[in-house]
Design an enzyme around this catalytic site. Structure first.
Site, PDB file in Angstrom:
ATOM      1  N   ARG A  98     -16.220  65.656 -35.424  1.00 19.24           N
ATOM      2  CA  ARG A  98     -15.828  65.008 -36.681  1.00 19.24           C
ATOM      3  C   ARG A  98     -14.699  65.782 -37.357  1.00 19.24           C
ATOM      4  O   ARG A  98     -13.886  65.215 -38.081  1.00 19.24           O
ATOM      5  CB  ARG A  98     -17.033  64.875 -37.616  1.00 19.24           C
ATOM      6  CG  ARG A  98     -16.705  64.189 -38.949  1.00 19.24           C
ATOM      7  CD  ARG A  98     -17.945  63.632 -39.626  1.00 19.24           C
ATOM      8  NE  ARG A  98     -18.949  64.642 -39.874  1.00 19.24           N
ATOM      9  CZ  ARG A  98     -18.982  65.447 -40.947  1.00 19.24           C
ATOM     10  NH1 ARG A  98     -18.040  65.348 -41.873  1.00 19.24           N
ATOM     11  NH2 ARG A  98     -19.948  66.324 -41.098  1.00 19.24           N
TER      12      ARG A  98
ATOM     13  N   TYR B 169      -0.422  44.238 -44.546  1.00 19.28           N
ATOM     14  CA  TYR B 169      -1.541  43.869 -43.682  1.00 19.28           C
ATOM     15  C   TYR B 169      -2.739  43.533 -44.563  1.00 19.28           C
ATOM     16  O   TYR B 169      -2.967  44.174 -45.589  1.00 19.28           O
ATOM     17  CB  TYR B 169      -1.859  45.027 -42.736  1.00 19.28           C
ATOM     18  CG  TYR B 169      -3.114  44.848 -41.934  1.00 19.28           C
ATOM     19  CD1 TYR B 169      -3.236  43.805 -41.018  1.00 19.28           C
ATOM     20  CD2 TYR B 169      -4.194  45.717 -42.094  1.00 19.28           C
ATOM     21  CE1 TYR B 169      -4.392  43.635 -40.282  1.00 19.28           C
ATOM     22  CE2 TYR B 169      -5.350  45.552 -41.355  1.00 19.28           C
ATOM     23  CZ  TYR B 169      -5.452  44.509 -40.455  1.00 19.28           C
ATOM     24  OH  TYR B 169      -6.600  44.334 -39.734  1.00 19.28           O
TER      25      TYR B 169
ATOM     26  N   ASP C  97       3.598  52.400 -43.631  1.00 25.56           N
ATOM     27  CA  ASP C  97       2.917  51.877 -42.441  1.00 25.56           C
ATOM     28  C   ASP C  97       4.003  51.473 -41.447  1.00 25.56           C
ATOM     29  O   ASP C  97       4.758  50.528 -41.673  1.00 25.56           O
ATOM     30  CB  ASP C  97       2.058  50.673 -42.818  1.00 25.56           C
ATOM     31  CG  ASP C  97       1.225  50.155 -41.655  1.00 25.56           C
ATOM     32  OD1 ASP C  97       1.592  50.399 -40.486  1.00 25.56           O
ATOM     33  OD2 ASP C  97       0.215  49.465 -41.905  1.00 25.56           O
TER      34      ASP C  97
ATOM     35  N   LYS D  10      -2.569  49.117 -31.873  1.00 24.11           N
ATOM     36  CA  LYS D  10      -1.484  48.207 -31.504  1.00 24.11           C
ATOM     37  C   LYS D  10      -0.585  48.844 -30.439  1.00 24.11           C
ATOM     38  O   LYS D  10      -1.027  49.126 -29.340  1.00 24.11           O
ATOM     39  CB  LYS D  10      -0.714  47.806 -32.757  1.00 24.11           C
ATOM     40  CG  LYS D  10      -1.584  47.403 -33.962  1.00 24.11           C
ATOM     41  CD  LYS D  10      -2.520  46.249 -33.685  1.00 24.11           C
ATOM     42  CE  LYS D  10      -3.143  45.660 -34.943  1.00 24.11           C
ATOM     43  NZ  LYS D  10      -4.024  46.541 -35.711  1.00 24.11           N
TER      44      LYS D  10
END
Length: 400
Positions: A59, A112, A184, A209
């Protein structure tokens, strides 16, 4: 003393993480462990107190996380990076890591849909205000920044209509107002656009993506200065947006071929967009690489390639647009983008479950809008598939 010339991006995708190579295997092993052993108490204390230590607790960090972050940061011209379990994990970690109650955010109307919901709904619950502006209007940014602002959130090109933001001007205005700039860069990729060179402080990606590129993982990346990334990491380990070792391995594998994939996708998308732009059943094609795109000159200034996504507006209504999408046989009808397969979605159908009518209107998601993400098929075959569907008509709503 002779110095080595800088490597091209193609080579950096393969070698930017060479210093992190361990063992004799060419392909890095997958560290299938949530936790790692320490040799002694002092070593354990050092591991526990080192941000993003790659061999303390997954983590907190993992060797494969470190390699992926090194490559993306190198391509973006950033000092370091952080990987997350999804693109929204990267965006949420970034915004929650930077903001506190009472802060003000300036962002775009076109984002988005997950980002829009985070900005418009979730941040309000934590007393963070957000002002959405027309991303194509630099004066709108200037007016919004008259109010004290902590963060300016940008996305260029946007999802799904491929509008652009003048990143350099927006960043200059933001910094004059004392705000940090987050961009972004998912649609462009680091190979087509480097926002840090345009003034951004942090760059985020949905690595699901193009960076992954094979429709087989979900991941996110954020890159920036060491100080900012360490600040975000302290938020991420609390939020738990942890990328699995397997997805990190898949992402590392995908990054190795990013350059050859994007070269093909850039070229194919321009060919497809050019063919569709002259078809009588198409009202408009929004693709930054087309000379007819209203922001084509800006695209040429801040991008070296234009990516694989375009917005198609048909001369039709909702039902006719849905019928057109259903007639396609090579382009796959599926959510997401940026992979080896060409994907198509009816934008109004996809966004209806996430945005209300007013949000859809403001972001330009009209009933006749189709998002097309070009993959690695031959462009002639894609054009034939698209033209067959257009020439067949799509019901009585088709206006020719």
């Amino acid at each position: 003393m002779n110095s080595k010339p800088p490597l091209h991006s193609d080579s950096r995708l393969l070698h930017a993480d060479d210093a992190l190579h361990e063992g004799s295997s060419l392909t890095p092993p997958i560290p299938w462990s949530a936790t790692f052993l320490a040799d002694d108490a002092s070593t354990f204390a050092q591991m526990a107190s080192t941000p993003m230590h790659p061999r303390y607790y997954t983590r907190y960090g993992n060797p494969l996380h470190q390699r992926v972050a090194r490559i993306v940061a190198d391509l973006e011209g950033a000092a370091t990076g952080l990987v997350t379990a999804s693109g929204m994990g990267a965006i949420s970690t970034t915004l929650f890591g930077l903001l506190r109650a009472g802060d003000h955010v300036v962002a775009q109307r076109n984002h988005y849909m997950g980002t829009t919901r985070l900005l418009s709904d979730l941040l309000e619950r934590f007393s963070v205000s957000c002002e959405l502006v027309d991303q194509t209007d630099n004066q709108a940014f200037a007016r919004a920044l008259e109010r004290p602002t902590a963060v300016v959130m940008l996305e260029s090109p946007t999802n799904p209509d491929c509008s652009l933001t003048d990143v350099r001007t927006a960043a200059r205005l933001a910094h004059c107002a004392g705000a940090l700039v987050v961009v972004d860069n998912t649609f462009a990729t680091p190979l087509n656009q480097q926002p840090i060179s345009l003034g951004a402080d942090l760059v985020v990606h949905s690595a699901t993506k193009y960076l992954g590129g094979h429709h087989d993982l979900t991941a996110g990346v954020v890159v920036g200065s060491e100080a900012l990334i360490e600040r975000l990491w302290s938020t991420q380990i609390v939020m738990g947006a942890t990328l699995s070792p397997m997805d990190a391995w898949l992402l590392l594998r995908g990054l190795r071929t990013l350059s050859v994939r994007m070269e093909r996708i850039n070229a194919s998308a321009l060919t497809v967009a050019s063919a569709l732009a002259v078809h009588p059943a198409i009202e408009s094609v929004s693709y930054p690489g087309l000379p007819g795109h209203p922001q084509h000159s800006l695209a040429r200034e801040q991008m070296s390639g234009f990516g694989g996504v375009m917005g198609l507006r048909l001369r039709s209504d909702y039902a006719g647009t849905a019928a057109f999408v259903s007639k396609l046989t090579l382009a796959q009808h599926a959510v997401s983008l940026g992979g080896v397969d060409t994907l198509v979605v009816h934008a109004a159908a996809m966004w209806a479950g996430s945005l209300d009518d007013e949000q859809m209107r403001q972001t330009g998601i009209e009933p006749n809008l189709v998002r097309l993400s070009i993959g690695l098929e031959h462009p002639d075959d894609l054009i034939a598939d698209l033209l067959n569907a257009l020439d067949a008509g799509f019901g009585s709503s088709h206006s020719g």
